[in-house]
Design a protein around this motif. Structure first.
Motif, PDB file in Angstrom:
ATOM      1  N   LEU A  90     -42.904  36.910  30.906  1.00  0.00           N
ATOM      2  CA  LEU A  90     -41.945  37.974  31.241  1.00  0.00           C
ATOM      3  C   LEU A  90     -42.351  38.683  32.533  1.00  0.00           C
ATOM      4  O   LEU A  90     -41.504  38.994  33.385  1.00  0.00           O
ATOM      5  CB  LEU A  90     -41.801  38.953  30.076  1.00  0.00           C
ATOM      6  CG  LEU A  90     -41.107  38.375  28.830  1.00  0.00           C
ATOM      7  CD1 LEU A  90     -41.018  39.417  27.723  1.00  0.00           C
ATOM      8  CD2 LEU A  90     -39.721  37.813  29.163  1.00  0.00           C
ATOM      9  N   MET A 115     -37.552  35.157  26.335  1.00  0.00           N
ATOM     10  CA  MET A 115     -38.132  34.493  27.506  1.00  0.00           C
ATOM     11  C   MET A 115     -37.102  33.598  28.198  1.00  0.00           C
ATOM     12  O   MET A 115     -36.976  33.589  29.418  1.00  0.00           O
ATOM     13  CB  MET A 115     -39.340  33.660  27.078  1.00  0.00           C
ATOM     14  CG  MET A 115     -40.505  34.516  26.580  1.00  0.00           C
ATOM     15  SD  MET A 115     -41.702  33.571  25.585  1.00  0.00           S
ATOM     16  CE  MET A 115     -42.538  32.662  26.891  1.00  0.00           C
ATOM     17  N   GLU A 118     -34.321  35.793  29.839  1.00  0.00           N
ATOM     18  CA  GLU A 118     -34.800  36.483  31.041  1.00  0.00           C
ATOM     19  C   GLU A 118     -34.952  35.502  32.207  1.00  0.00           C
ATOM     20  O   GLU A 118     -34.602  35.815  33.348  1.00  0.00           O
ATOM     21  CB  GLU A 118     -36.135  37.194  30.768  1.00  0.00           C
ATOM     22  CG  GLU A 118     -36.023  38.382  29.829  1.00  0.00           C
ATOM     23  CD  GLU A 118     -35.025  39.426  30.325  1.00  0.00           C
ATOM     24  OE1 GLU A 118     -35.123  39.829  31.509  1.00  0.00           O
ATOM     25  OE2 GLU A 118     -34.121  39.822  29.540  1.00  0.00           O
TER      26      GLU A 118
END
Lengths: 378, 378, 378, 378
Positions: A90, A115, A118
């Motif tokens: 991240l 994850m 993002e």
């Protein structure tokens, strides 16, 4: 030619394999970018210095955050224990870095989803280290299936069994602790065969029902052998599976399978033929085709060679063999070229997330004692 | 010496194997009784006469009821299609005959239970033809397990896969019709691996959850190729299982597994070692023992020989090999000697019933989509 | 139907295998004559009585000459130690009997020649027990070669290695004494692979050069373990060979090859393909064909089944397997039908003589240290 | 740390493998010197430039003499066709360079002797690329033998069979021309198994008798397919051998062995056990020990892992596998460390010469039709 700079975090077992693969990849393949081994992080500055020297990295640090933020790093390569994958990834995504992460992507599907989402939002490239699908032999299996040579796939049986914890006297390590490893055999080994199943069948796993067990319930405290500590996750698991395309199957995984050192294997049955493979004989694919002359039918042992995917870059003679790190070398080629040419990289965080969902679904189905739809997870 | 007289009903595939085994058993083994091939029944008197001559039987008939009632018959040997097992067995029991029946014992567990209970009440001896457990190699596996050489058994994986219906052009036969065969692959093949699992692990299967599928849904009418008829039972099935002693496991069976001719196999994991076997290499048992010197560990391929159960009666040199009918010969030795000495015969109708319960439980669990307790059946 | 009556001499290891094969042959095959187990000879009348009962023979005697002269015996079956073959065979020929003799035919080629010539003059039928060529798998290999499927054979490598004398503490027995056994490993085991070479290549061996050695030079006296006696013949031998048709090859044999229980094996290279076989996996033939699609080439493992020679008489399903005695059963079928129909039987005394010549040529070439023409022998 | 600088001559098949190994060796092993890829020669300056870039060399040239004389080169690495080995090596020795030469060392033993003697006089270090003995599996075999685990070695059977010229339509290349290649299969492949035999048995080959044949006598001219040219050396060869220590053996080699891609194999028989290996399954050593419990004896398949020589540097988990180039990596480690520490390197030019003598002795014995003492050669 564009330069792509690596920031490696973690130099243990698999970090070392990455380093070996980095060292040879530019000689083995003609890459679309120039590779620079830029920055290396370890748990202490001293160890980092030593490993940077050993692995040929330019700089080193005792703090992984230095690597993640460094402007001269393009890819963050995560080779830490599982529980750190999420936080590092991240942060790296936030810093706009591409990510090369070892499997399993996260401790559970919820984290893996974050994850993946993002990374998608940040438009960074990702790759998860399911290296065994990069072996020419398994690539050949996929080619045979996708060309329809064995017809429609009607059954998949797969295992990833090893015996690294078969001995009850082996002390507890992080693999056995939930907050460090997440699942047990499923997370560490099962992840590989589940991902491979989806790759080979060409369809995602849709529904599962699993059973699992912690056979060795306590292990010695590594710091005080006399004390016994609880093993917090499963030693072995089995599951029935159904793929999106309807194909039936089953999966087994164990870390206490006495005698199995690299027991990643599959038996794939199609309407016109079958494929059998075990990673312990990683150069051999067994292929049966039903339409051969009846009195001459049989499983054929194909030894991989230059006519099969990615083999000839290592050696132009068949049967001479490639090794574990060579699979990682193919993986890194895919990563570097995917970034250089801004094309799709496989298997990425989306696939990592999908695998985590299947793992969690198996665990949940064990507790609920019923079939679980994979997309009901996370 | 007492004379034991055989009445054989059915002379097809397996009936012929019985006949070959009868012909050699008195030479191979020193039996506790004299064997007499007394009476043979087939579908017509003409065929019965021909087969009696071919197999060396004294008398023949076109009506199986003649055999069952004949005062000069001691054992009724049932080699008919599955759907006739029950009626013949019950008549034979009524007539006080011992019974040697092929598997599966009946079309379902309810019928199998009746047969087992009637036989028990009548105090006749019974044996069901799960012949593969009579192979010296599998007997050796059982010996290794029961002596604790691989520790406690923690996982059993077993298959019985063949490909006799892999071709979708193969016309429909009785195997595919419910009222003739009962279950499909499960009944015909799965019965063997389930019984073998119980024999090897030394514990009954207690709970199951299965999945199954009829992959080839229609097949040509054998009398009119242009017409397609429904296949009424499953081509393949998989199940997770738990044994009474807690051991985990899974089972697979298929009659469309391209390339598998005799794919009866098992992988048994214990706390101290493992055993691997496939009936396609019926002379080889693979054994791994965890307590060997670490740098010299590996699966050992034991070729069966005179030091292993029942082998030396066939040949006194190791590795020379016994065949399919030799397994039947051991089975008949067990039957004849068990009757002659009034001792326990294994596997008998009770075991046949237990296997039928497991089969029905798997089928039921597939339809109910949940785990089924085996003893909730019949 | 004609009745053919057997007189069996010797009931040890191989005599017992003959008896088992006799017991089943009429059920397995539809013979051209009725078989009668008429007369049996052993070293004492008591043993003969016991064995006649065990093997189902009508009469017995403690004197083999009784069998040879008996008017109710058609075939004299010689299962004695090697040194008696000649005398018994010559007496039997004199009495006009057909002969079924175990291998090697005689202690040397000179004797074998006499036996062959006398049999020929007397016009009796003969068969020598090179049973392994009767296995469906090796018959399949011959079929593949004779149909030209692997092109012209350019190399033959064959072994017959076992380890029955690998332990230097095993006491001396008749195998190690020249006047009882003749040659050592060559005579006992090498005879099989030499005969098989000629059968498979379809050409006689023409020239040889061999090397041999008695590795364990002394063994305990079986009657007094403390005393060591000389081993009089070779434990192992190797030879380069050339066939009549020019094909190159080599042969190895050993009776001290640790771990080999039934190490009869061959690797046959042709201009268009190859065949690999070992009798330890007697149901499997490995076949490589050069003209397959390059990226799909490999050795195919063919499991013998009903489509291969003589298999279906034992079982109609592939891969179910036949055993050592089943090979003898095929051999006896060939013998009985050959006599009943007055047709050629193979391999007969002529072939037995040819094999003896090759054996003697190898031994001579070892002593002379040069190539020997086989037809310069005897 | 001392710097050792490589001058590579030739970048074809094996030159490329050297380059891959150079690229990873410093990461895999902790070398005693720093490696510098200094200078590269190819047939033209253009090709040299391209390959220097591809392989990471500092400088390049179209003339190999530049490399040999360069003051900044420490090791001359000869990867040219065989016929150039001698001239390059002698020039390099004259310039005081250490030499890393591919096998076979020279076109014949006479040349090899000159090379060995000149190197010895000049006190330069040498290594010949018999890379297969660097595989952990074969190193393990040597360890087992040298520790006496299989007792005294009494028989060695070895092969190096491939099929790269099996097809008679494959055009003639330099391998088939005497003045370019010297011997045929013997020089190219046989050299490996002969050297490996001496390494494993721990004794030199003393006496041989061979047979050889050019099966495909003419091949198409690569520049004019319609024209057929003579093949000038053997396609296949077999030899009986005796080692200095008396051990018997035999060797086979072929370049037309249909189906064999990497058929380097050995079967080693000792008085207490046996070892079986094939390079096509390069991770597996089969070991039989005679002193195990009789009913549990068998060949054990040992999968190489971190407990075996040099494996753990590649990966710390057993059974994960190393590849062909990894063997070269071990070889280069031996070369670099041997030079850095001025210690013995094996196998050096002396061993290369000894192998050439055996090759020439086999060829001579074929022509003279008698046994040849190896030390009568050159």
């Amino acid at each position: 030619m564009k330069k792509i700079r690596i920031g490696l975090i973690g130099t243990g077992y698999i970090g070392r394999c990455h380093a070996i693969a980095y060292s040879q990849v530019s000689t083995v393949f003609s890459l679309d970018a120039e590779l620079e081994l830029e920055y290396l992080a370890e748990i202490t500055p001293e160890l980092a210095i030593q490993k940077a020297k050993e692995f040929g990295f330019n700089r080193s640090t005792g703090n992984w955050r230095d690597v993640v933020c460094d402007p001269n790093v393009d890819i963050v390569d995560i080779c830490t224990p599982n529980f750190l994958h999420k936080e590092i990834a991240l942060e790296a995504i936030k810093a706009g870095k591409h990510i090369y992460s070892e499997k399993p992507l996260a401790l559970d599907a919820k984290d893996a989803k974050i994850m993946y989402e993002e990374a998608q939002k940040a438009k960074v490239k990702t790759l998860v280290g399911f290296n065994y699908i990069k072996n020419p032999t398994t690539q050949l299996a996929r080619e045979i299936i996708s060309k329809g040579e064995i017809g429609e796939v009607v059954h998949f049986y797969g295992t990833h069994n090893e015996d690294y914890l078969a001995d009850s006297n082996t002390p507890l390590d992080w693999h056995c602790i939930k907050e460090k490893a997440g699942l047990g055999a499923l997370g560490d080994l099962g992840a590989h065969i589940i991902q491979m199943a989806q790759f080979l069948v060409g369809s995602d796993i849709k529904r599962v029902i699993g059973d699992m067990e912690t056979v060795i319930k306590k292990r010695p405290n590594p710091n005080d052998i006399a004390e016994l500590l609880d093993v917090e996750n499963e030693d072995q698991a089995s599951a029935l599976i159904r793929f999106d395309n309807g194909c039936m199957g089953s999966i087994e995984t164990s870390r206490i399978a006495c005698g199995r050192k690299m027991g990643l294997s599959y038996v794939i049955t199609g309407t016109k033929g079958s494929i059998v493979y075990t990673q312990e004989r990683m150069a051999e694919l067994k292929l049966y085709l039903h339409n051969e002359e009846p009195a001459r039918q049989g499983f054929k042992t194909i030894l991989t060679g230059p006519l099969h995917p990615d083999y000839k870059n290592f050696c132009i003679s068949a049967g001479h063999g490639i090794g574990f790190n060579d699979q990682k070398t193919v993986e890194i080629r895919d990563l570097i070229n995917g970034i250089a040419s801004d094309s799709i990289i496989y298997p990425d965080f989306e696939e990592g997330f999908k695998v985590s969902r299947v793992l969690d679904a198996i665990a949940l189905s064990h507790h609920k004692k019923c079939w679980i739809d994979v997309d009901s997870i996370a």
